[in-house]
Scaffold this active site. Structure first.
Site, PDB file in Angstrom:
ATOM      1  N   GLU A  53       0.806  -1.225   0.000  1.00  0.00           N
ATOM      2  CA  GLU A  53       0.000   0.000   0.000  1.00  0.00           C
ATOM      3  C   GLU A  53       0.842   1.279   0.000  1.00  0.00           C
ATOM      4  O   GLU A  53       1.699   1.464   0.874  1.00  0.00           O
ATOM      5  CB  GLU A  53      -0.917  -0.002   1.222  1.00  0.00           C
ATOM      6  CG  GLU A  53      -1.893   1.163   1.256  1.00  0.00           C
ATOM      7  CD  GLU A  53      -3.073   0.867   2.152  1.00  0.00           C
ATOM      8  OE1 GLU A  53      -4.035   0.226   1.686  1.00  0.00           O
ATOM      9  OE2 GLU A  53      -3.033   1.266   3.332  1.00  0.00           O
ATOM     10  N   LYS A  55       0.812   4.595   1.097  1.00  0.00           N
ATOM     11  CA  LYS A  55       0.035   5.236   2.170  1.00  0.00           C
ATOM     12  C   LYS A  55       0.896   6.330   2.778  1.00  0.00           C
ATOM     13  O   LYS A  55       1.633   6.087   3.751  1.00  0.00           O
ATOM     14  CB  LYS A  55      -0.299   4.138   3.189  1.00  0.00           C
ATOM     15  CG  LYS A  55      -1.085   4.521   4.392  1.00  0.00           C
ATOM     16  CD  LYS A  55      -1.257   3.271   5.296  1.00  0.00           C
ATOM     17  CE  LYS A  55      -2.116   3.530   6.478  1.00  0.00           C
ATOM     18  NZ  LYS A  55      -2.223   2.351   7.373  1.00  0.00           N
ATOM     19  N   LYS A 114      -7.838   2.861  -2.699  1.00  0.00           N
ATOM     20  CA  LYS A 114      -8.136   2.809  -1.274  1.00  0.00           C
ATOM     21  C   LYS A 114      -8.742   4.131  -0.869  1.00  0.00           C
ATOM     22  O   LYS A 114      -8.072   5.165  -0.848  1.00  0.00           O
ATOM     23  CB  LYS A 114      -6.830   2.561  -0.524  1.00  0.00           C
ATOM     24  CG  LYS A 114      -6.992   2.019   0.867  1.00  0.00           C
ATOM     25  CD  LYS A 114      -7.472   0.604   0.796  1.00  0.00           C
ATOM     26  CE  LYS A 114      -7.721  -0.067   2.113  1.00  0.00           C
ATOM     27  NZ  LYS A 114      -6.694   0.118   3.121  1.00  0.00           N
ATOM     28  N   GLU A 158     -14.733  -4.899   2.289  1.00  0.00           N
ATOM     29  CA  GLU A 158     -14.036  -5.010   3.579  1.00  0.00           C
ATOM     30  C   GLU A 158     -15.026  -5.246   4.712  1.00  0.00           C
ATOM     31  O   GLU A 158     -16.031  -4.548   4.820  1.00  0.00           O
ATOM     32  CB  GLU A 158     -13.260  -3.712   3.831  1.00  0.00           C
ATOM     33  CG  GLU A 158     -12.531  -3.706   5.165  1.00  0.00           C
ATOM     34  CD  GLU A 158     -11.777  -2.421   5.372  1.00  0.00           C
ATOM     35  OE1 GLU A 158     -10.892  -2.098   4.553  1.00  0.00           O
ATOM     36  OE2 GLU A 158     -12.080  -1.717   6.359  1.00  0.00           O
ATOM     37  N   ASN A 179     -10.617  -6.748   7.831  1.00  0.00           N
ATOM     38  CA  ASN A 179      -9.757  -5.714   8.387  1.00  0.00           C
ATOM     39  C   ASN A 179      -9.497  -5.993   9.866  1.00  0.00           C
ATOM     40  O   ASN A 179     -10.427  -6.017  10.670  1.00  0.00           O
ATOM     41  CB  ASN A 179     -10.398  -4.328   8.210  1.00  0.00           C
ATOM     42  CG  ASN A 179      -9.390  -3.208   8.441  1.00  0.00           C
ATOM     43  OD1 ASN A 179      -8.295  -3.444   8.958  1.00  0.00           O
ATOM     44  ND2 ASN A 179      -9.750  -1.991   8.060  1.00  0.00           N
ATOM     45  N   GLU A 209      -6.234  -7.810   6.028  1.00  0.00           N
ATOM     46  CA  GLU A 209      -5.873  -6.390   5.953  1.00  0.00           C
ATOM     47  C   GLU A 209      -5.465  -5.845   7.326  1.00  0.00           C
ATOM     48  O   GLU A 209      -6.120  -6.145   8.322  1.00  0.00           O
ATOM     49  CB  GLU A 209      -7.080  -5.555   5.504  1.00  0.00           C
ATOM     50  CG  GLU A 209      -7.648  -5.858   4.150  1.00  0.00           C
ATOM     51  CD  GLU A 209      -8.859  -4.974   3.886  1.00  0.00           C
ATOM     52  OE1 GLU A 209      -9.717  -5.394   3.106  1.00  0.00           O
ATOM     53  OE2 GLU A 209      -8.973  -3.875   4.485  1.00  0.00           O
ATOM     54  N   SER A 210      -4.456  -5.016   7.341  1.00  0.00           N
ATOM     55  CA  SER A 210      -4.012  -4.223   8.492  1.00  0.00           C
ATOM     56  C   SER A 210      -3.289  -5.031   9.559  1.00  0.00           C
ATOM     57  O   SER A 210      -3.651  -6.169   9.861  1.00  0.00           O
ATOM     58  CB  SER A 210      -5.177  -3.487   9.173  1.00  0.00           C
ATOM     59  OG  SER A 210      -5.869  -2.653   8.295  1.00  0.00           O
TER      60      SER A 210
HETATM   61  O1  LIG Z   1      -4.372   3.156   8.897  1.00  0.00           O
HETATM   62  C1  LIG Z   1      -5.033   3.910   9.633  1.00  0.00           C
HETATM   63  O2  LIG Z   1      -4.536   4.622  10.507  1.00  0.00           O
HETATM   64  C2  LIG Z   1      -6.533   4.002   9.475  1.00  0.00           C
HETATM   65  C3  LIG Z   1      -7.236   4.831  10.325  1.00  0.00           C
HETATM   66  C4  LIG Z   1      -8.603   4.954  10.182  1.00  0.00           C
HETATM   67  C5  LIG Z   1      -9.258   4.265   9.181  1.00  0.00           C
HETATM   68  C6  LIG Z   1      -8.560   3.442   8.323  1.00  0.00           C
HETATM   69  C7  LIG Z   1      -7.201   3.301   8.454  1.00  0.00           C
HETATM   70  N1  LIG Z   1      -6.462   2.514   7.604  1.00  0.00           N
HETATM   71  C8  LIG Z   1      -6.975   2.008   6.402  1.00  0.00           C
HETATM   72  C9  LIG Z   1      -6.465   0.713   6.002  1.00  0.00           C
HETATM   73  O3  LIG Z   1      -7.265  -0.083   5.577  1.00  0.00           O
HETATM   74  C10 LIG Z   1      -5.000   0.404   6.054  1.00  0.00           C
HETATM   75  O4  LIG Z   1      -4.325   1.435   5.425  1.00  0.00           O
HETATM   76  C11 LIG Z   1      -4.594  -0.884   5.397  1.00  0.00           C
HETATM   77  O5  LIG Z   1      -5.386  -1.948   5.770  1.00  0.00           O
HETATM   78  C12 LIG Z   1      -3.140  -1.198   5.736  1.00  0.00           C
HETATM   79  O6  LIG Z   1      -3.001  -1.285   7.135  1.00  0.00           O
HETATM   80  P1  LIG Z   1      -1.567  -1.293   7.833  1.00  0.00           P
HETATM   81  O7  LIG Z   1      -0.768  -2.383   7.183  1.00  0.00           O
HETATM   82  O8  LIG Z   1      -1.840  -1.599   9.275  1.00  0.00           O
HETATM   83  O9  LIG Z   1      -0.966   0.049   7.606  1.00  0.00           O
END
Ligand SMILES: O=C(O)c1ccccc1NCC(=O)[C@H](O)[C@H](O)COP(=O)(O)O
Length: 254
Positions: A53, A55, A114, A158, A179, A209-210
């Site tokens: 991602e 980001k 996204k 999601e 997520n 995810e995340s």
């Molecule tokens: O990433 C955040 O801080 C966030 C806060 C509020 C709503 C959504 C958020 N993230 C969106 C996502 O879905 C993530 O960017 C994505 O899943 C990747 O997650 P990560 O690997 O933990 O950065």
């Protein structure tokens, strides 16, 4: 839009901005690169299918990564990413539709948009191969899914719990992401994926995810049934090519 009263203030702010954001003026028709095919190609070469991602920042990250997003995207692909996710949300994640347009032109892997799409006209902002629909924040999930597919987008729906999963399956989702980040509290727990994944039908492309921050986490999500992983912060923090390689090769380098 489903319940927003109980979500974290940052997420309420994201949703308020999403509701105010303009949509596109012309209905899009996309020539999409297949995400399931990209996953299958990665698997056949012994790589974990990773969606890396782009980001630049987020409500849970300190600072903003100012590097050229196209260069970051290229490095992720060089690191073996099967697909990319590009934030287009401008107010809380430092993204833009222009970033996505330029990145999709520069790479040949599928690109996920996204964002927090809440209305049909917002599908028409920019072409992508895959579009994110968040079950919790969409009023009419089957209507929006149908509208996305009518434009030939693949939709990543999601979910965060069993109820949202049932909604996604009923709506006809064929790509589902669980997520691990609870949008009510912004807390991350990998056990979320493990608890939801067993109820996902076999023929669905399933993405964790995340919160995947180490190769061990990647293996944990794969052991729990993830076809692919969506990784943002842990790839954006440092050398993105090396970080991507670490996740892509997490099973071979065990
Ligand atoms: O990433 C955040 O801080 C966030 C806060 C509020 C709503 C959504 C958020 N993230 C969106 C996502 O879905 C993530 O960017 C994505 O899943 C990747 O997650 P990560 O690997 O933990 O950065």
């Amino acid at each position: 839009m489903n319940d927003t009263a109980d979500v974290a203030p940052a997420v309420r702010s994201i949703l308020a901005a999403a509701r105010d954001r303009d949509g596109g003026s012309e209905r899009l028709s996309v020539d999409a690169r297949s995400l399931p095919h990209a996953f299958a190609a990665a698997e056949s070469e012994g790589r974990i299918p990773v969606i890396a991602e782009v980001k630049p920042t987020s409500p849970t990250t300190e600072g903003t990564r100012e590097d050229d997003p196209v260069e970051l995207a290229r490095q992720m692909v060089d690191g073996g990413a099967a697909a990319l996710s590009v934030l287009t949300e401008p107010d809380h994640f430092g993204g833009s539709a222009e970033n996505l347009r330029k990145i999709r032109e520069a790479v040949d892997v599928p690109v996920l948009r996204k964002d927090f799409v809440v209305r049909e006209d917002q599908l028409d902002v920019v072409e992508s191969d895959v579009i994110l629909l968040i079950a919790r924040f969409v009023d009419d999930l089957s209507g929006l899914l149908e509208a996305a597919e009518a434009r030939d987008f693949q939709a990543l729906v999601e979910v965060h719990d069993g109820e949202e999963l049932s909604e996604a399956i009923e709506a006809g989702a064929s790509i589902i992401g669980v997520n691990n980040r609870d949008l009510a509290k912004l807390e991350v727990d990998l056990a979320t994926f493990e608890s939801v994944a067993p109820a996902v039908p076999e023929d669905v492309t399933l993405i964790a995810e995340s919160g995947v921050t180490t190769p061990k986490d990647a293996r944990r999500m794969r052991d729990a049934g993830a076809d692919g992983l969506l990784v943002g912060s842990a790839i954006m923090d440092g050398d993105v090519q090396m970080n991507t390689e670490k996740f892509v090769n997490a099973e071979t380098n065990e």
